[in-house]
Scaffold this active site. Structure first.
Site, PDB file in Angstrom:
ATOM      1  CB  THR A   1       4.483   7.588   9.398  1.00 11.82           C
ATOM      2  OG1 THR A   1       4.631   6.523   8.459  1.00 11.82           O
ATOM      3  CG2 THR A   1       4.485   8.894   8.600  1.00 11.82           C
ATOM      4  CG  ASP A   2       7.693   3.313   8.119  1.00 16.08           C
ATOM      5  OD1 ASP A   2       6.585   3.795   7.781  1.00 16.08           O
ATOM      6  OD2 ASP A   2       7.942   2.086   8.021  1.00 16.08           O
ATOM      7  CD  GLU A   3       3.154   5.376   4.994  1.00 12.29           C
ATOM      8  OE1 GLU A   3       2.749   6.013   4.011  1.00 12.29           O
ATOM      9  OE2 GLU A   3       2.442   4.590   5.634  1.00 12.29           O
TER      10      GLU A   3
ATOM     11  CE1 TYR B   1      -0.335   9.934   7.402  1.00 14.31           C
ATOM     12  CE2 TYR B   1       1.062   8.231   6.422  1.00 14.31           C
ATOM     13  CZ  TYR B   1       0.519   8.840   7.543  1.00 14.31           C
ATOM     14  OH  TYR B   1       0.824   8.354   8.805  1.00 14.31           O
TER      15      TYR B   1
ATOM     16  CE  LYS C   1       2.392  11.914  10.893  1.00 16.96           C
ATOM     17  NZ  LYS C   1       1.598  12.214  12.128  1.00 16.96           N
TER      18      LYS C   1
HETATM   19  P1  NAD Z   1      -6.387   7.220  12.928  1.00 13.11           P
HETATM   20  O1  NAD Z   1      -6.774   7.783  11.604  1.00 13.11           O
HETATM   21  O2  NAD Z   1      -6.934   5.924  13.375  1.00 13.11           O
HETATM   22  O3  NAD Z   1      -6.721   8.274  14.085  1.00 13.11           O
HETATM   23  C1  NAD Z   1      -6.532   9.652  13.941  1.00 13.11           C
HETATM   24  C2  NAD Z   1      -7.339  10.356  15.024  1.00 13.11           C
HETATM   25  O4  NAD Z   1      -7.109  11.766  14.898  1.00 13.11           O
HETATM   26  C3  NAD Z   1      -8.855  10.133  14.904  1.00 13.11           C
HETATM   27  O5  NAD Z   1      -9.386   9.809  16.160  1.00 13.11           O
HETATM   28  C4  NAD Z   1      -9.373  11.475  14.412  1.00 13.11           C
HETATM   29  O6  NAD Z   1     -10.694  11.755  14.854  1.00 13.11           O
HETATM   30  C5  NAD Z   1      -8.355  12.434  15.025  1.00 13.11           C
HETATM   31  N1  NAD Z   1      -8.276  13.701  14.279  1.00 13.11           N
HETATM   32  C6  NAD Z   1      -8.170  13.871  12.943  1.00 13.11           C
HETATM   33  N2  NAD Z   1      -8.141  15.176  12.632  1.00 13.11           N
HETATM   34  C7  NAD Z   1      -8.207  15.861  13.819  1.00 13.11           C
HETATM   35  C8  NAD Z   1      -8.179  17.236  14.166  1.00 13.11           C
HETATM   36  N3  NAD Z   1      -8.111  18.191  13.226  1.00 13.11           N
HETATM   37  N4  NAD Z   1      -8.246  17.584  15.470  1.00 13.11           N
HETATM   38  C9  NAD Z   1      -8.327  16.618  16.430  1.00 13.11           C
HETATM   39  N5  NAD Z   1      -8.364  15.297  16.154  1.00 13.11           N
HETATM   40  C10 NAD Z   1      -8.292  14.925  14.869  1.00 13.11           C
HETATM   41  O7  NAD Z   1      -4.796   7.200  12.906  1.00 13.11           O
HETATM   42  P2  NAD Z   1      -3.759   6.174  13.573  1.00 13.11           P
HETATM   43  O8  NAD Z   1      -3.518   5.071  12.629  1.00 13.11           O
HETATM   44  O9  NAD Z   1      -4.176   5.892  14.963  1.00 13.11           O
HETATM   45  O10 NAD Z   1      -2.453   7.077  13.589  1.00 13.11           O
HETATM   46  C11 NAD Z   1      -2.202   7.969  14.677  1.00 13.11           C
HETATM   47  C12 NAD Z   1      -0.892   8.697  14.421  1.00 13.11           C
HETATM   48  O11 NAD Z   1       0.169   7.770  14.259  1.00 13.11           O
HETATM   49  C13 NAD Z   1      -0.913   9.553  13.142  1.00 13.11           C
HETATM   50  O12 NAD Z   1      -0.220  10.750  13.404  1.00 13.11           O
HETATM   51  C14 NAD Z   1      -0.165   8.698  12.127  1.00 13.11           C
HETATM   52  O13 NAD Z   1       0.487   9.503  11.167  1.00 13.11           O
HETATM   53  C15 NAD Z   1       0.836   7.979  13.026  1.00 13.11           C
HETATM   54  N6  NAD Z   1       1.274   6.652  12.550  1.00 13.11           N
HETATM   55  C16 NAD Z   1       0.365   5.700  12.180  1.00 13.11           C
HETATM   56  C17 NAD Z   1       0.808   4.433  11.769  1.00 13.11           C
HETATM   57  C18 NAD Z   1      -0.159   3.340  11.407  1.00 13.11           C
HETATM   58  O14 NAD Z   1       0.273   2.266  10.956  1.00 13.11           O
HETATM   59  N7  NAD Z   1      -1.464   3.498  11.585  1.00 13.11           N
HETATM   60  C19 NAD Z   1       2.174   4.157  11.733  1.00 13.11           C
HETATM   61  C20 NAD Z   1       3.077   5.163  12.116  1.00 13.11           C
HETATM   62  C21 NAD Z   1       2.610   6.403  12.536  1.00 13.11           C
HETATM   63  P1  TYD Z   2      -2.207   0.618   4.129  1.00 12.38           P
HETATM   64  O1  TYD Z   2      -2.816  -0.230   5.191  1.00 12.38           O
HETATM   65  O2  TYD Z   2      -3.053   1.637   3.433  1.00 12.38           O
HETATM   66  O3  TYD Z   2      -0.906   1.302   4.779  1.00 12.38           O
HETATM   67  P2  TYD Z   2       0.271   2.185   4.084  1.00 12.38           P
HETATM   68  O4  TYD Z   2      -0.097   2.509   2.696  1.00 12.38           O
HETATM   69  O5  TYD Z   2       0.280   3.396   4.957  1.00 12.38           O
HETATM   70  O6  TYD Z   2       1.496   1.351   4.187  1.00 12.38           O
HETATM   71  O7  TYD Z   2      -1.604  -0.328   3.014  1.00 12.38           O
HETATM   72  C1  TYD Z   2      -0.614  -1.311   3.313  1.00 12.38           C
HETATM   73  C2  TYD Z   2      -0.182  -1.944   2.005  1.00 12.38           C
HETATM   74  O8  TYD Z   2      -1.286  -2.676   1.459  1.00 12.38           O
HETATM   75  C3  TYD Z   2       0.219  -0.930   0.938  1.00 12.38           C
HETATM   76  O9  TYD Z   2       1.290  -1.477   0.161  1.00 12.38           O
HETATM   77  C4  TYD Z   2      -1.028  -0.814   0.061  1.00 12.38           C
HETATM   78  C5  TYD Z   2      -1.637  -2.209   0.148  1.00 12.38           C
HETATM   79  N1  TYD Z   2      -3.107  -2.279   0.023  1.00 12.38           N
HETATM   80  C6  TYD Z   2      -3.692  -3.169  -0.883  1.00 12.38           C
HETATM   81  O10 TYD Z   2      -2.997  -3.909  -1.614  1.00 12.38           O
HETATM   82  N2  TYD Z   2      -5.057  -3.219  -0.953  1.00 12.38           N
HETATM   83  C7  TYD Z   2      -5.852  -2.420  -0.180  1.00 12.38           C
HETATM   84  O11 TYD Z   2      -7.096  -2.482  -0.308  1.00 12.38           O
HETATM   85  C8  TYD Z   2      -5.244  -1.520   0.752  1.00 12.38           C
HETATM   86  C9  TYD Z   2      -6.062  -0.627   1.633  1.00 12.38           C
HETATM   87  C10 TYD Z   2      -3.850  -1.491   0.828  1.00 12.38           C
END
Ligand code: NAD
Ligand code: TYD
Length: 351
Positions: free
Chosen positions: A134-136, A159, A163
């Site tokens: 992630t970019d975070e 988080y 990561k």
């Molecule tokens: P998500 O929470 O929707 O999915 C995570 C999946 O991992 C779930 O299906 C869960 O059951 C599985 N999981 C959790 N713990 C596990 C374990 N111990 N063993 C096996 N499986 C397990 O997450 P997402 O939003 O799809 O993100 C997927 C990846 O991409 C993550 O690594 C996250 O850090 C990264 N990412 C997400 C975003 C975003 O905006 N959602 C952006 C950049 C990077």
């Molecule tokens: P989120 O979807 O949790 O992603 P991330 O924190 O990983 O960027 O949140 C996106 C943005 O929205 C973040 O600045 C937090 C804000 N946010 C709210 O204002 N209200 C909410 O209920 C949630 C879940 C997030």
């Protein structure tokens, strides 16, 4: 065991993982795609019903932190590549329970690296360990500037710290053991099948149900939003063409302040639901801020554009309309994931 190119996708029942699994299964009929997922609250096989019978797809339920299980899995399938997405992914949950994030994101990743290293020992040629991040990890920006691949790590939530730690271990396995790794760091994703604890599906669901729209702090926090299928396409490209040992930033070039985004969602949903213009904006409620809330994320995605030719395919307006329509059309999916456990979490988080 077969001669087919076999890829282990971890976390394939989650939001991004399910889009990636679908893309790989449909695009590469000659590959074997193995989806390993623990099916936590965030994992949902209903995300994959359309491809679950495909002959080049297998699902395995299991936990990446379990060494013996993962060793058996590598013996069973003889993987050519790993694309690692399994993680705990929600910042607010990491603030409540950081250890769970260390367990899955740090220990789980190190276990996976170790098992891959042992399984591929002596013959890393043609193998690939792709870590999705992630970019975070880069921390928080002010009004100006972008994260590049050279930006020093400065994670500020449990988080992002977990990561960042996993990214460091992946690089350590490259330098120390020559494990053929590649990493990408992506901005916020949106689209179908996202668990409704994240901003966009949470707001869509609450607008639909005429419930308060909880905006944290002053609402001026900024995120760069990417259509999830564009992320999956970038992962496919990097898996096949990225340079071993390299990192690629992926972003939507699509920055929104949270409050502007919520206004936009309200207006589009008013239109789709046939409500008077401005009706849903009345639901906006400013709530207590997230502790350590990062102010702004923004990605410089010029490396992946220049080296691999990747660019986002659609802009937010179109992507969001499709997303909003999808959640309205798939109320059954939403009901399915809004389990008792999630309702409990919601009541605690927004009390
Ligand atoms: P998500 O929470 O929707 O999915 C995570 C999946 O991992 C779930 O299906 C869960 O059951 C599985 N999981 C959790 N713990 C596990 C374990 N111990 N063993 C096996 N499986 C397990 O997450 P997402 O939003 O799809 O993100 C997927 C990846 O991409 C993550 O690594 C996250 O850090 C990264 N990412 C997400 C975003 C975003 O905006 N959602 C952006 C950049 C990077
Ligand atoms: P989120 O979807 O949790 O992603 P991330 O924190 O990983 O960027 O949140 C996106 C943005 O929205 C973040 O600045 C937090 C804000 N946010 C709210 O204002 N209200 C909410 O209920 C949630 C879940 C997030």
């Amino acid at each position: 065991m077969s001669n087919k190119h076999t890829i282990l996708v971890t976390g394939g029942a989650g939001f991004i993982g399910s889009h990636l699994v679908r893309l790989l299964v449909q695009k590469y009929p000659d590959y074997h795609i193995v989806n390993l997922d623990a099916l936590t609250y965030a994992g949902n096989l209903a995300n994959l019903t359309d491809i679950e019978e495909a002959p080049n797809y297998s699902f395995e339920r299991g936990d990446i932190t379990q060494q013996a299980f993962m060793q058996d899995l590598f013996r069973k399938y003889d993987f050519d590549g790993v694309i690692h997405l399994a993680a705990e992914s929600h910042v607010d949950r990491s603030i409540t329970n950081p250890l769970e994030f260390v367990e899955t994101n740090v220990l789980g990743t190190v276990n996976l690296l170790n098992v891959a290293k042992e399984a591929w020992k002596g013959q890393p040629e043609g193998k690939r360990f792709y870590h999705v991040s992630t970019d975070e990890v880069y921390g928080s920006l002010g009004e100006e500037g972008f994260f590049t691949e050279e930006t020093p790590y400065d994670p500020r939530s449990p988080y992002s710290a977990s990561k960042a730690s996993s990214d460091h271990f992946v690089r350590a396995y490259f330098h120390t053991y020559q494990l053929p790794v590649v990493i990408s760091n992506c901005s916020n994703n949106y689209g179908p099948y996202q668990f409704p604890e994240k901003l966009i599906p949470l707001m869509i669901n609450n607008i639909r149900e005429n419930r308060p729209l909880p905006v944290y702090g002053d609402g001026k926090y900024t995120r760069d939003w990417l259509w999830v299928k564009d992320h999956a396409a970038a992962i496919d490209l990097i898996y096949h063409q990225g340079q071993t040992g390299e990192t690629y930033n992926i972003g939507g070039n699509n920055e929104w302040k949270n409050i502007d985004l919520v206004h936009k969602l309200c207006d589009i949903l008013d239109e789709l639901l046939g409500r008077p213009t401005g009706a849903s904006r009345q639901l906006i409620t400013f709530v207590r801020d997230r502790p350590g809330h990062d102010r702004r994320y923004a990605i410089d995605a010029s490396k992946i554009r220049d080296e691999l030719g990747w660019e986002p395919s659609i802009q937010f307006e179109e992507g969001f309309r499709q997303t909003a329509q999808w959640y309205l059309d798939n109320a059954g999916w939403l009901q399915g994931v809004l389990s008792g456990a999630y309702r409990e979490y919601y009541a605690k988080q927004y009390s």
